[in-house]
Motif scaffolding. Structure first.
Motif, short mmCIF file in Angstrom:
data_model
loop_
_atom_site.label_atom_id
_atom_site.label_comp_id
_atom_site.label_asym_id
_atom_site.label_seq_id
_atom_site.Cartn_x
_atom_site.Cartn_y
_atom_site.Cartn_z
N CYS A 1 0.85 -1.19 0.00
CA CYS A 1 0.00 0.00 0.00
C CYS A 1 0.89 1.24 0.00
O CYS A 1 2.04 1.19 0.41
CB CYS A 1 -0.95 -0.03 1.18
SG CYS A 1 -0.28 0.67 2.68
N PRO A 2 0.35 2.36 -0.48
CA PRO A 2 1.20 3.57 -0.58
C PRO A 2 1.45 4.23 0.79
O PRO A 2 2.26 5.15 0.87
CB PRO A 2 0.38 4.49 -1.49
CG PRO A 2 -1.03 4.04 -1.34
CD PRO A 2 -0.98 2.58 -1.06
N THR A 3 0.79 3.75 1.80
CA THR A 3 0.78 4.30 3.17
C THR A 3 0.04 5.65 3.22
O THR A 3 -0.03 6.36 2.22
CB THR A 3 2.18 4.49 3.82
OG1 THR A 3 2.80 5.65 3.27
CG2 THR A 3 3.06 3.28 3.65
N CYS A 4 -0.51 5.94 4.38
CA CYS A 4 -1.21 7.21 4.59
C CYS A 4 -1.25 7.47 6.10
O CYS A 4 -0.60 6.76 6.87
CB CYS A 4 -2.61 7.16 3.99
SG CYS A 4 -3.74 6.13 4.95
N MET B 1 0.44 -4.77 3.49
CA MET B 1 -0.55 -3.70 3.57
C MET B 1 -0.51 -3.03 4.94
O MET B 1 -0.37 -3.69 5.97
CB MET B 1 -1.94 -4.26 3.31
CG MET B 1 -2.07 -4.97 1.96
SD MET B 1 -1.78 -3.90 0.55
CE MET B 1 -3.24 -2.88 0.61
N GLY B 2 -0.68 -1.71 4.91
CA GLY B 2 -0.46 -0.91 6.11
C GLY B 2 -1.53 -0.97 7.19
O GLY B 2 -1.23 -0.78 8.36
N CYS B 3 -2.78 -1.18 6.83
CA CYS B 3 -3.82 -1.22 7.86
C CYS B 3 -4.98 -2.07 7.37
O CYS B 3 -4.95 -2.62 6.28
CB CYS B 3 -4.28 0.19 8.23
SG CYS B 3 -5.45 0.87 7.05
N VAL C 1 -7.86 -1.28 6.22
CA VAL C 1 -8.79 -0.76 5.20
C VAL C 1 -8.82 -1.65 3.95
O VAL C 1 -9.85 -2.14 3.55
CB VAL C 1 -8.46 0.70 4.83
CG1 VAL C 1 -9.31 1.17 3.67
CG2 VAL C 1 -8.69 1.61 6.03
N ASN C 2 -7.66 -1.85 3.32
CA ASN C 2 -7.62 -2.74 2.14
C ASN C 2 -6.85 -4.01 2.43
O ASN C 2 -6.76 -4.90 1.58
CB ASN C 2 -6.94 -2.04 0.96
CG ASN C 2 -7.75 -0.86 0.48
OD1 ASN C 2 -8.96 -0.97 0.31
ND2 ASN C 2 -7.10 0.26 0.27
N ARG D 1 -3.14 6.67 8.28
CA ARG D 1 -3.65 5.59 9.14
C ARG D 1 -2.54 4.61 9.56
O ARG D 1 -2.76 3.78 10.42
CB ARG D 1 -4.71 4.79 8.39
CG ARG D 1 -6.03 5.47 8.30
CD ARG D 1 -7.11 4.48 7.89
NE ARG D 1 -8.38 5.15 7.84
CZ ARG D 1 -8.81 5.84 6.80
NH1 ARG D 1 -8.08 5.89 5.71
NH2 ARG D 1 -9.98 6.46 6.83
N ILE D 2 -1.40 4.74 8.90
CA ILE D 2 -0.35 3.73 9.11
C ILE D 2 0.15 3.75 10.57
O ILE D 2 0.31 4.81 11.16
CB ILE D 2 0.81 3.96 8.12
CG1 ILE D 2 1.72 2.75 8.02
CG2 ILE D 2 1.66 5.16 8.45
CD1 ILE D 2 1.29 1.82 6.96
S1 SF4 Z 1 -3.90 0.18 3.47
FE1 SF4 Z 1 -4.32 1.54 5.20
S2 SF4 Z 1 -2.35 2.54 5.59
FE2 SF4 Z 1 -2.23 1.70 3.54
S3 SF4 Z 1 -2.84 3.40 2.24
FE3 SF4 Z 1 -4.66 2.11 2.58
S4 SF4 Z 1 -5.65 3.09 4.32
FE4 SF4 Z 1 -3.56 3.91 4.28
#
Ligand code: SF4
Length: 352
Positions: A265-268, A298-300, A302-303, A270-271
């Motif tokens: 994931c591109p990170t955001c 994947m960072g969180c 969400v996906n 929420r990471i």
């Molecule tokens: S997977 Fe979570 S941390 Fe990664 S970009 Fe999507 S919402 Fe942000």
């Protein structure tokens, strides 16, 4: 699914190009060819990365003298790259190379090109006709004023017709310019008129991301139109990067699948973990894996759950921990400090 252009098939040292063969990945060594140790070391690294045919420059006598040992020790077919000096084309063929690349525009007299073709024919060696914006014939430059797509196509068609009229068919053509749109146009026009296999690439694409992007766009457009039987990404970099980039382009179009595909994931905002560190570690450790595998990091949540489930192995991260997924199912919870290591352990079990 991309419908590939129907081309005739040629053979370069046992590697099929064109017809129903997959798009072949090539590269070129950046060493001094006569430096046997360095050249063979680079060829071996290229082969490990998935390179299927390698080209070596032959600008001097000492390079041509090194060729037979290179050919004997190389694990993949070798193409001699010849410019200006036809004698090296003949000597290279004598040394056992599997193909020669010539730009007829800089070889000189047509009669000499014909002699090279006859020699290749009698030895069963393939030829690549190179048409580059930097080495177009004088009359075409005068006719068009600059090396435009029309000039490149005309040169490629001209030499292809001559080769065929001399009874030689074991050749492919490359039409390369550094301008992406001219390059696409020239290849497209050529492809419409013949069934000759095409070697595609963007010449002198440059360094780093810029070169990779330019090559990916140019090569990607052509491949998406079904054009391209073999590909070289030309970068000012370690040629292994050319091979890795070529496979990523081919993978993204569903044309080849080799090695590990990392979905990250591109990170955001929420990471909650240092994902960049984990991805870098995973990427560097999985570089040599040949088996096609899909790994999601994947960072969180969400996906993450969805992507990790689609992958062979996946990490779906939370605050300071991650769920490790295998074949779509969570198999255990791992601490942040152990994420990469635990993921790699699972990849190890799958990779052979
Ligand atoms: S997977 Fe979570 S941390 Fe990664 S970009 Fe999507 S919402 Fe942000």
């Amino acid at each position: 699914m991309i419908e590939r252009r129907k081309t005739r098939q040629i053979d370069v040292g046992g590697v099929k190009i064109g017809g129903d063969a997959p798009v072949v990945v090539q590269s070129m060594t950046s060493t001094k060819t006569h430096d046997l140790e360095a050249t063979l070391e680079q060829i071996n690294r290229l082969q490990e990365a998935g390179c299927e045919i390698v080209r070596v420059a032959v600008p001097h006598q000492e390079d041509v003298e090194a060729l037979s040992e290179i050919v004997n020790k190389s694990p993949i077919p070798v193409i001699a790259d010849i410019h200006f000096a036809p004698k090296y084309a003949f000597l290279s063929m004598e040394s056992g190379v599997h193909a020669v690349r010539i730009n007829p525009g800089n070889i000189g007299k047509e009669e000499v090109v014909r002699e090279i073709v006859q020699e290749a024919k009698s030895r069963g060696i393939a030829i690549r006709i190179g048409v580059n914006s930097g080495s177009l014939e004088k009359d075409l430059l005068e006719k068009y004023g600059y090396p435009c797509a029309e000039a490149l196509t005309e040169s490629a068609l001209r030499w292809s017709e001559k080769f065929e009229s001399w009874g030689f068919h074991n050749f492919k053509v490359s039409i390369k310019g550094s301008n992406v749109l001219e390059n696409v146009k020239a290849n497209l026009e050529f492809a419409k008129r013949t069934d000759i296999p095409l070697h595609i690439g963007i010449t002198e694409a440059g360094m780093g991301n810029k070169g990779i992007i330019k090559s990916s766009v140019g090569i990607g457009i052509l491949l998406h139109m079904g054009i391209g039987d073999t590909v070289r990404v030309s970068l000012t970099d370690d040629p292994v990067v050319e091979v890795e980039t070529a496979y990523e382009i081919l993978r993204s179009l569903g044309l080849r699948n080799r090695g590990v595909e990392i979905i990250a994931c591109p990170t955001c905002g929420r990471i909650e973990v240092d994902l960049e560190r984990v991805v870098k570690e995973v990427e560097s450790k999985l570089r040599g894996v040949k088996k096609p595998l899909k790994v999601a990091v994947m960072g969180c949540v969400v996906n993450a759950i969805g992507e990790a489930r689609e992958a062979d192995i996946g990490l779906a991260c939370g605050r300071g921990f991650a769920w490790l997924f295998k074949d779509g199912k969570p198999i255990r919870k791992v601490e942040e400090s152990e994420m990469a290591e635990e993921l790699l352990k699972e990849v190890e079990k799958l990779k052979d």
